[in-house]
Design an enzyme around this catalytic site. Structure first.
Site, PDB file in Angstrom:
ATOM      1  N   GLU A   1      -1.810   1.773 -10.626  1.00 17.82           N
ATOM      2  CA  GLU A   1      -0.506   1.228 -11.001  1.00 17.82           C
ATOM      3  C   GLU A   1       0.309   2.270 -11.762  1.00 17.82           C
ATOM      4  OE1 GLU A   1       0.272  -3.235 -11.789  1.00 17.82           O
ATOM      5  OE2 GLU A   1       0.212  -2.331 -13.788  1.00 17.82           O
TER       6      GLU A   1
ATOM      7  N   HIS B   1     -27.217   1.297  -2.918  1.00 16.03           N
ATOM      8  CA  HIS B   1     -27.672   0.521  -1.767  1.00 16.03           C
ATOM      9  C   HIS B   1     -26.491  -0.077  -1.011  1.00 16.03           C
ATOM     10  CE1 HIS B   1     -31.952   0.713  -2.943  1.00 16.03           C
ATOM     11  NE2 HIS B   1     -31.438   0.803  -4.164  1.00 16.03           N
TER      12      HIS B   1
ATOM     13  N   LYS C   1       6.795  -9.971  -5.443  1.00 16.31           N
ATOM     14  CA  LYS C   1       7.129 -11.124  -6.286  1.00 16.31           C
ATOM     15  C   LYS C   1       8.438 -11.760  -5.825  1.00 16.31           C
ATOM     16  CE  LYS C   1       5.277  -9.394 -10.705  1.00 16.31           C
ATOM     17  NZ  LYS C   1       5.706  -9.012 -12.065  1.00 16.31           N
TER      18      LYS C   1
END
EC number: 5.3.1.9
Length: 549
Positions: A355, A386, A514
Site C-alpha cells: 500500500e 511444505h 470504494k
C-alpha cells in the site's frame, strides 16, 4: 524532499554496469573468495538482533554504489524532513509522524508551529487509565460484571497491526480474550459474536472518521446484537469505546466521548498501531509492555536517523531490495518468520509495503518507467517449506527472502525449537549454495548405487543455489525487540520510496473500488436487471440477482 528520478542519476548508470559484471557471479563464489564475508556483511542492533545479509549477490562495491544512489536521491534529507515534521505526504498535505507516537525521548516535534508531544502523551495517559480499569475489573458492564472479552472492530491499519502484535506477543497476554473483526462479510462478525457474552464484552470501534463502511457496518451489527440482550441504549456506553476523531458521530452512536481516543492526520493507517489504534494491544498485554513496544521502535528510529548509511540496517535492507527489484528483475519478496506467534507478520507488511510503494506515478506526477514496490508474501516456517519453498529452491523466479527467528523460544517444549532452528539455518544455506550434480552422483555412490543407472533422476535432484536471503536472528521476541523489528521494516519501506521517487504515505489506489461499490450498492436493492456497466459487470450482477431470488 527532492523529486529525483533515480534512473537519471550517475549512480543508477554505474549500478547498471555493475549488474552486468555481477549477474553471473554466485553466492558460493563470493564466500569462497572471502573468509570474512559473514563479518563484513552482518550487523547487530542493541545485542538483541543480528541481521546477516552475507547470503546475497552483493559485494562491498555493490553496497558502495547503492549508497551512492541513496546520496544522489537525497535520502538523508528525506529522513531529516520526516523526523522534523515536514509535510512529506504532499498529495494529502500531511506530515508523517508515526515516529512521534513512540518518541520516548520527548524531544519536541513541531507540526504547524506546535509541539505534538503533549497531545501524544495525553492520549497515552488516557489509554493507560482506561486499560487499567478494564484489566483490573474495576470497569463493570451493564449487569455489574467485569469485562472478559475485547472485540476490536476495524479494517486495514486499524486491524492488521493490532492483530499482528497481539498474536506476536501472546506470551505476554493477560486474562482478557481478544477478538478482531474486519471483513464486511457478515460471517466475520457473526462468528465472533457466537463466542462472547454481551454482559462481559467490550467493543473497540476503530475508525478515524467513524464513517468507514466496513467498520461501521460491523459496529452497528455489534450494537444491534448487544441491545437485543441489554435493551436500554444507555448501556452502550459501558460496552463500546471509540478510536476516532469524530466526536459528534461517536456520541450519536451511544459511546461516551470520554471513552473516545484520538489520533491525528499525520498518523497513516498502516503506521497507526503505535497510536490509539493500539488500545487493543494495551488491553491484551498491559500498558507497560506497550511502552516497551514503543521503546523498541524508538530505539530503531534513533538508529535509522543517526547511523551512517553503510551501517544503517533499514537502509542496507532497502538498498539490497532495490538491487534485486530494479536490476535483477525480482518481482516479489518473501517474509518467512520461524515463530508461530509471528504468523501475521508477513500479512502486516504485505499492507505496509504494497500500500505504501505500490505506485506507478512518481513525485513529479509522471508515470515511472522502472519498477517500484515488490509483491510481499510469506508464511511461518516450517509450514512454508511444505508449501511453496519448492518454487523458491528450484523455480524459474528469483524470490529474495527474509528469514526471521528468535534464538530463545517462549515455549521450550522438548527439542521443538532446536528442530525449528535447524530448519531456519538449513534453508538459507541450501538456497545460497544448492547441491551440484557431482554431489548428487556421489550420494548415489555412497548408497551403493550406480549414478549411470539413475541418470534420468539426477537432473531433478540438482539445486542451483544462488538464491538470495537475509537472516534476522532475534535474541527473543519481546515487546521491545518486536517494536524494533517493525520499525526496521517501516524505515526500509520509506527508504525505498524515497529512492524510487514515489509518495509512500498516501494510498489513492484504494479509492476507485470504494467509489464504484457505493454506486453499485443501491443497484443491488431490487431484482431489476442491470445494464449500466460493462457487459461483464452487468452479467455478474444479474446472475447474482437471479441466484439470490
Amino acid at each position: 524532499m527532492k523529486n529525483i528520478n533515480p534512473t537519471q542519476t550517475s549512480a543508477w548508470q554505474a549500478l547498471q554496469k555493475h549488474y552486468d559484471e555481477m549477474k553471473d557471479v554466485t553466492i558460493a563464489e563470493l564466500f569462497a573468495n572471502d573468509s570474512d564475508r559473514f563479518a563484513k556483511f552482518s550487523a547487530t542492533f542493541d545485542d538483541l538482533m543480528l541481521v546477516d545479509f552475507s547470503k546475497n549477490r552483493i559485494t562491498e562495491e555493490t553496497l558502495a554504489k547503492l549508497q551512492d544512489l541513496a546520496k544522489e536521491t537525497d535520502l538523508a534529507g528525506a529522513i531529516k524532513s520526516m523526523f522534523s515534521g515536514e509535510k512529506i505526504n504532499r498529495t494529502e498535505d500531511r506530515a508523517v509522524l508515526h515516529v512521534a507516537l513512540r518518541n520516548r525521548s520527548n524531544t519536541p516535534i513541531i507540526v504547524d508551529g506546535k509541539d505534538v508531544m503533549p497531545e501524544v502523551n495525553a492520549v497515552l495517559e488516557k489509554m493507560k487509565t482506561f486499560s487499567q480499569a478494564i484489566i483490573s475489573g474495576q470497569w463493570k458492564g451493564y449487569t455489574g460484571k467485569a469485562i472478559t472479552d475485547v472485540v476490536n472492530i476495524g479494517i486495514g491499519g486499524s486491524d492488521l497491526g493490532p492483530f499482528m502484535v497481539t498474536e506476536a506477543l501472546r506470551p505476554y497476554k493477560n486474562h482478557l480474550t481478544m477478538h478482531f473483526v474486519s471483513n464486511v462479510d457478515g460471517t466475520h462478525i457473526a462468528e465472533v459474536l457466537k463466542k462472547v457474552n454481551p454482559e462481559t464484552t467490550l467493543f473497540l470501534v476503530a475508525s478515524k472518521t467513524f464513517t468507514t463502511q466496513e467498520t461501521m457496518t460491523n459496529a452497528h451489527s455489534a450494537r444491534d446484537w448487544f441491545l437485543k440482550t441489554a435493551g436500554d441504549e444507555k448501556h452502550v456506553a459501558k460496552h463500546f469505546a471509540a478510536l476516532s476523531t469524530n466526536a459528534k458521530a461517536v456520541g450519536e452512536f451511544g459511546i461516551d466521548t470520554a471513552n473516545m481516543f484520538e489520533f491525528w492526520d499525520w498518523v497513516g493507517g498502516r503506521y497507526s498501531l503505535w497510536s490509539a489504534i493500539g488500545l487493543s494491544i494495551i488491553l491484551s498485554v498491559g500498558f507497560d509492555n506497550f511502552v516497551e513496544l514503543l521503546s523498541g521502535a524508538h530505539a530503531m528510529d534513533k538508529h535509522f536517523s543517526t547511523t551512517p548509511a553503510e551501517k544503517n540496517l533499514p537502509i542496507l535492507l532497502a538498498l539490497i531490495g532495490i538491487w534485486y527489484n530494479n536490476f535483477f528483475g525480482a518481482e516479489t519478496e518473501a517474509i518467512l518468520p520461524y515463530d508461530q506467534y509471528m504468523h501475521r507478520f508477513a500479512a502486516y507488511f504485505q499492507q505496509g509495503n504494497m500500500e505504501s510503494n505500490g505506485k506507478y506515478v512518481d513525485r513529479n506526477g509522471n508515470a515511472v518507467d522502472y519498477q517500484t514496490g515488490p509483491i510481499i508474501w510469506g508464511e511461518p516456517g516450517t509450514n512454508g517449506q511444505h508449501a511453496f519453498y519448492q518454487l523458491i529452491h528450484q523455480g524459474t523466479k528469483m524470490v529474495p527472502c527474509d528469514f526471521i527467528a528468535p534464538a530463545i523460544t517462549h515455549n521450550p517444549l522438548s527439542d521443538h525449537h532446536q528442530k525449528l532452528l535447524s530448519n531456519f539455518f538449513a534453508q538459507t544455506e541450501a538456497l545460497a549454495f544448492g547441491k551440484s550434480r557431482e554431489v548428487v552422483e556421489q550420494e548415489y555412490r555412497d548408497q551403493g548405487k550406480d549414478p549411470a543407472q539413475l541418470e534420468h533422476v539426477v537432473p531433478f535432484k540438482v539445486f542451483e543455489g544462488n538464491r538470495p536471503t537475509n537472516s534476522i536472528l532475534l535474541r527473543e521476541i519481546t515487546p521491545f525487540s518486536l517494536g524494533a523489528l517493525i520499525a526496521l521494516y517501516e524505515h526500509k519501506i520509506f527508504t525505498q520510496g524515497v529512492i524510487l521517487n514515489i509518495f509512500t504515505f498516501d494510498q489513492w489506489g484504494v479509492e476507485l473500488g470504494k467509489q464504484l461499490a457505493n454506486r453499485i450498492l443501491p443497484e443491488l436493492g431490487d431484482d431489476k436487471a442491470i445494464s449500466s456497466h460493462d457487459s461483464s459487470t452487468n452479467g455478474l450482477i444479474n446472475r447474482y440477482k437471479a441466484w439470490r431470488a
